[in-house]
Enzyme design. Structure first.
Site, PDB file in Angstrom:
ATOM      1  N   HIS A 129       0.573  -1.368   0.105  1.00 47.51           N
ATOM      2  CA  HIS A 129      -0.151   0.012  -0.058  1.00 47.51           C
ATOM      3  C   HIS A 129       0.953   1.058   0.209  1.00 47.51           C
ATOM      4  O   HIS A 129       2.528   1.667   0.373  1.00 47.51           O
ATOM      5  CB  HIS A 129      -0.750   0.311   1.387  1.00 47.51           C
ATOM      6  CG  HIS A 129      -0.066   0.156   2.553  1.00 47.51           C
ATOM      7  ND1 HIS A 129      -0.071   1.436   2.874  1.00 47.51           N
ATOM      8  CD2 HIS A 129       0.393  -1.079   3.242  1.00 47.51           C
ATOM      9  CE1 HIS A 129       0.927   0.680   4.450  1.00 47.51           C
ATOM     10  NE2 HIS A 129       0.938  -0.109   4.856  1.00 47.51           N
ATOM     11  N   HIS A 170      12.437  -1.398 -12.434  1.00 48.15           N
ATOM     12  CA  HIS A 170      11.869  -2.702 -12.857  1.00 48.15           C
ATOM     13  C   HIS A 170      11.585  -3.675 -11.352  1.00 48.15           C
ATOM     14  O   HIS A 170      13.235  -3.542 -11.192  1.00 48.15           O
ATOM     15  CB  HIS A 170      12.831  -3.559 -13.793  1.00 48.15           C
ATOM     16  CG  HIS A 170      13.136  -4.872 -14.216  1.00 48.15           C
ATOM     17  ND1 HIS A 170      13.474  -5.698 -15.314  1.00 48.15           N
ATOM     18  CD2 HIS A 170      12.250  -5.688 -13.722  1.00 48.15           C
ATOM     19  CE1 HIS A 170      13.328  -6.471 -15.017  1.00 48.15           C
ATOM     20  NE2 HIS A 170      12.588  -7.312 -14.140  1.00 48.15           N
TER      21      HIS A 170
END
Length: 211
Positions: free
Chosen positions: A133, A142
């Site tokens: 979150h 990446h």
């Protein structure tokens, strides 16, 4: 929906599987290792410069190259509008309705992106990684397989988080930095460095975008 992949690579094979899992198809794989345009089975293959011969209103583009700096350079070279890029999300991924995923981003199988996280453009969320979150993942990042960003992590542009690495809550990682596989990041990491270990420590500066 049809897709053109830029980069005929192993990474591209996984992206193609994600595309097929959504009921779409890849019609072309363009890579500068090919000197001219030719057909192989269901695909057209050829150099990147010939994308204009294949691109139409029903076709999206995905950069299927894992290297962040090369991906950025190709985007700059193509000069396509953002709506030309597809966002590919494997059906097994769990994406919170309150999160945001940018264009050109690829979300691989079993990825989790939890509430109120923001993922930028041309990002790779690789197999089984977790973005908890309130995280921010900027453009050209990446996140490698099985890496974990815990709550409120901020990853700046172009950085790579290695496979099975973990990043503690609210930690910020700078631009174009590399976090080694299996590392545990417990404090902020600056721009343009490589950090490895448990806990992660800086071992070198990265003088160019290519590391």
């Amino acid at each position: 929906m049809n897709y053109i992949l830029i980069g005929d690579s192993g990474h591209g094979k996984v992206i193609e599987d994600c595309i097929r899992a959504n009921g779409h198809q890849v019609i072309a794989k363009l890579d500068d290792k090919y000197p001219s345009l030719f057909k192989v089975g269901p695909y057209m293959k050829g150099p990147i410069a010939l994308i204009g011969n294949l691109l139409d209103e029903k076709t999206k583009v995905v950069i299927s190259i894992g290297h962040n700096a090369i991906r950025q350079k190709i985007i700059e070279r193509l000069q396509l509008s953002e709506e030309r890029y597809g966002t590919v999300i494997h059906p097994s991924a769990i994406i919170s309705a309150s999160s945001k995923i940018g264009y050109g981003t690829v979300v691989m199988p079993n990825v989790v992106v939890n509430a109120d996280s923001v993922v930028g453009n041309h990002v790779i969320l690789n197999t089984s990684c977790i973005v908890e979150h309130d995280c921010t993942v900027q453009n050209f990042v990446h996140i490698s397989p099985s890496a974990v960003l815990t709550g409120g992590v901020f990853v700046q542009e172009g950085t790579q988080i290695g496979a099975r690495a973990s990043v503690n809550p609210t930690v910020e990682i700078g631009k174009w930095t590399m976090i080694g596989a299996g590392s545990a990041v417990i404090q902020n990491i600056p721009d343009h460095v490589t950090a490895v270990g448990v806990p992660a420590k800086i071992i070198k500066e990265r003088r160019t975008l290519n590391g």
